[in-house]
Motif scaffolding. Structure first.
Motif, short mmCIF file in Angstrom:
data_model
loop_
_atom_site.label_atom_id
_atom_site.label_comp_id
_atom_site.label_asym_id
_atom_site.label_seq_id
_atom_site.Cartn_x
_atom_site.Cartn_y
_atom_site.Cartn_z
N ILE A 54 1.05 -1.16 -0.04
CA ILE A 54 -0.09 -0.10 0.21
C ILE A 54 0.90 1.30 0.01
CG2 ILE A 54 -1.95 1.59 1.19
CD1 ILE A 54 -2.78 -1.40 2.44
N LEU A 55 1.92 1.23 0.98
CA LEU A 55 2.88 2.40 0.74
C LEU A 55 3.58 2.43 -0.46
CD1 LEU A 55 4.27 4.83 2.53
CD2 LEU A 55 5.82 3.25 3.27
N GLU A 56 3.89 1.50 -1.08
CA GLU A 56 4.65 1.52 -2.24
C GLU A 56 3.56 2.05 -3.44
OE1 GLU A 56 5.90 -2.55 -3.49
OE2 GLU A 56 7.43 -2.48 -1.89
N GLY A 57 2.43 1.89 -3.33
CA GLY A 57 1.29 2.15 -4.08
C GLY A 57 1.05 3.73 -3.96
N LEU A 58 1.14 4.31 -2.79
CA LEU A 58 1.20 5.64 -2.36
C LEU A 58 2.38 6.41 -3.28
CD1 LEU A 58 -0.03 5.79 1.24
CD2 LEU A 58 -1.30 6.78 -0.63
N VAL A 59 3.63 5.73 -2.97
CA VAL A 59 4.85 6.22 -3.62
C VAL A 59 4.91 6.42 -5.26
CG1 VAL A 59 7.31 5.94 -4.05
CG2 VAL A 59 6.36 5.75 -1.60
N ARG A 60 4.16 5.26 -5.62
CA ARG A 60 3.97 5.40 -7.21
C ARG A 60 2.94 6.31 -7.58
NH1 ARG A 60 4.50 -0.63 -6.47
NH2 ARG A 60 6.60 -1.37 -7.14
N ARG A 61 1.97 6.22 -6.98
CA ARG A 61 1.03 7.35 -7.30
C ARG A 61 1.42 8.80 -7.30
NH1 ARG A 61 -4.93 7.72 -4.49
NH2 ARG A 61 -3.73 8.91 -2.65
N ALA A 62 1.98 9.20 -6.30
CA ALA A 62 2.26 10.57 -6.04
C ALA A 62 3.57 11.13 -6.34
CB ALA A 62 2.02 10.96 -4.39
N VAL A 63 4.60 10.27 -5.87
CA VAL A 63 5.96 10.61 -6.06
C VAL A 63 6.65 10.02 -7.33
CG1 VAL A 63 8.26 10.67 -4.86
CG2 VAL A 63 6.16 10.57 -3.46
N SER A 64 6.56 8.75 -7.69
CA SER A 64 7.16 8.44 -8.97
C SER A 64 6.94 9.12 -10.08
CB SER A 64 6.73 6.70 -9.14
OG SER A 64 7.03 5.92 -8.27
N PRO A 65 5.71 9.74 -10.33
CA PRO A 65 5.58 10.42 -11.84
C PRO A 65 6.54 11.70 -11.46
CG PRO A 65 3.36 9.61 -11.01
CD PRO A 65 4.20 9.38 -9.92
N ILE A 66 6.44 12.24 -10.45
CA ILE A 66 7.49 13.45 -10.20
C ILE A 66 8.84 12.96 -10.59
CG2 ILE A 66 8.11 15.15 -8.87
CD1 ILE A 66 5.26 14.75 -7.50
N ALA A 67 9.31 11.89 -10.03
CA ALA A 67 10.70 11.36 -10.31
C ALA A 67 10.92 11.18 -11.60
CB ALA A 67 11.06 10.26 -9.41
N ALA A 68 9.85 10.79 -12.45
CA ALA A 68 10.09 10.47 -13.90
C ALA A 68 10.28 11.88 -14.53
CB ALA A 68 8.92 9.55 -14.58
N ARG A 69 9.23 12.69 -14.19
CA ARG A 69 9.51 14.02 -14.80
C ARG A 69 10.94 14.68 -14.47
NH1 ARG A 69 4.57 17.13 -12.49
NH2 ARG A 69 5.61 19.00 -13.79
N ALA A 70 11.34 14.61 -13.51
CA ALA A 70 12.82 15.29 -12.92
C ALA A 70 13.76 14.46 -13.86
CB ALA A 70 13.02 14.88 -11.54
N GLN A 71 13.87 13.17 -13.86
CA GLN A 71 14.77 12.41 -14.49
C GLN A 71 14.71 12.74 -16.32
OE1 GLN A 71 14.12 8.05 -14.62
NE2 GLN A 71 15.84 7.63 -15.59
#
Length: 218
Positions: free
Chosen positions: A64-81
Motif C-alpha cells: 500500500i505504501l509502495e502504491g502511494l509512492v508510485r501514485r504521488a512521487v514516482s511520476p514526479i521522479a520520472a519528470r525530474a529524470q
C-alpha cells in the motif's frame, strides 16, 4: 441508445476507484497514526471496505505504501529524470526548473505526506527506505549526477566532484524535512519549501559572502 452510449455501470466504476480509496485511507492513517501503528484492518475500515477486499488490490501494508509512492512521487521522479536527461547547454536553467518542479510538487499535501511518512518510519522499517530509494532516488540521482558531469564538460560548472556536488545541492531540502519531521524544528513561517528553494538557488548562483576585492584569507 446503443451499448457504447450507455453509462458505465456503477459497480464497475466503483471497483476501479477502490485502489485509490484504499490509498487515500492509508495516507490519512499513516499521517495520523504512523505507518507502524496502522493496520490493514484499520485502512479497510476507513476506506469502507472489507480487509479481504483490500488484499485484492494490495497484498500487504508495504504494498500500500509502495502504491502511494508510485501514485504521488514516482511520476514526479520520472519528470525530474526526463528534465535532467534533456539538459545539455543550460545547467543553471535546468537546476532552477528541477527545483521549481520539486517546490510545486511538494506544495501538494498529498505529495509532501509521502516523504514525511518515509522519513519518520525508515529508521524502524528499513525496507521502506529501500523501497523509496528504488522507486525515486535510483531514477533521479544518476541522471542528476550526469547533468553535473555534462555541466563541467561544457564549461558551465567548475571542475567539482559530481556526486558530492549533487549531495550538497539536494542536501538542504532533505535536512529541511528532517529537522521538521524528526526534531520538530520548523521555521516561523512554516515549512515553506518554495522559499527554501529560492533561498538555496540564490546562494548557489551568487554565493553567501559579500565580495571584498583585495582582501586575503586570514
Amino acid at each position: 441508445m446503443t451499448t457504447s452510449d450507455s453509462p458505465e455501470p456503477k459497480f464497475r466504476r466503483r471497483a476501479e476507484a477502490r485502489p485509490d480509496e484504499v490509498l487515500d485511507a492509508a495516507l490519512t492513517l499513516f499521517e495520523e497514526k504512523g505507518y507502524a501503528h496502522t493496520s490493514v484492518a484499520q485502512i479497510a475500515k476507513t476506506a469502507g471496505l472489507s480487509k479481504g477486499a483490500v488484499y485484492l488490490y494490495f497484498p500487504s501494508k508495504q504494498a500500500i505504501l509502495e502504491g502511494l509512492v508510485r501514485r504521488a512521487v514516482s511520476p514526479i521522479a520520472a519528470r525530474a529524470q526526463a528534465l535532467v536527461e534533456l539538459s545539455s547547454d543550460d545547467a543553471r536553467g535546468t537546476l532552477r526548473a528541477l527545483f521549481s518542479l520539486i517546490a510545486t510538487s511538494l506544495s501538494d499535501p498529498k505529495v509532501l505526506a509521502i516523504p514525511k511518512v518515509v522519513i519518520r518510519e525508515a529508521v524502524v522499517a528499513p525496507e521502506i527506505a529501500a523501497m523509496y530509494r528504488r522507486e525515486v532516488f535510483d531514477h533521479v540521482l544518476p541522471a542528476a549526477t550526469e547533468m553535473v558531469r555534462q555541466g563541467i564538460a561544457s564549461g558551465q560548472l567548475r571542475p567539482v566532484d559530481p556526486e558530492l556536488t549533487l549531495r550538497s545541492v539536494i542536501g538542504p531540502i532533505v535536512v529541511h524535512l528532517l529537522l521538521a519531521e524528526i526534531f520538530n524544528v520548523v521555521p516561523e513561517g512554516g515549512l515553506a519549501i518554495d522559499q527554501l528553494i529560492e533561498n538555496h538557488l540564490d546562494i548557489l548562483f551568487h554565493g553567501v559572502f559579500l565580495s571584498t576585492e583585495g582582501s586575503t584569507d586570514a
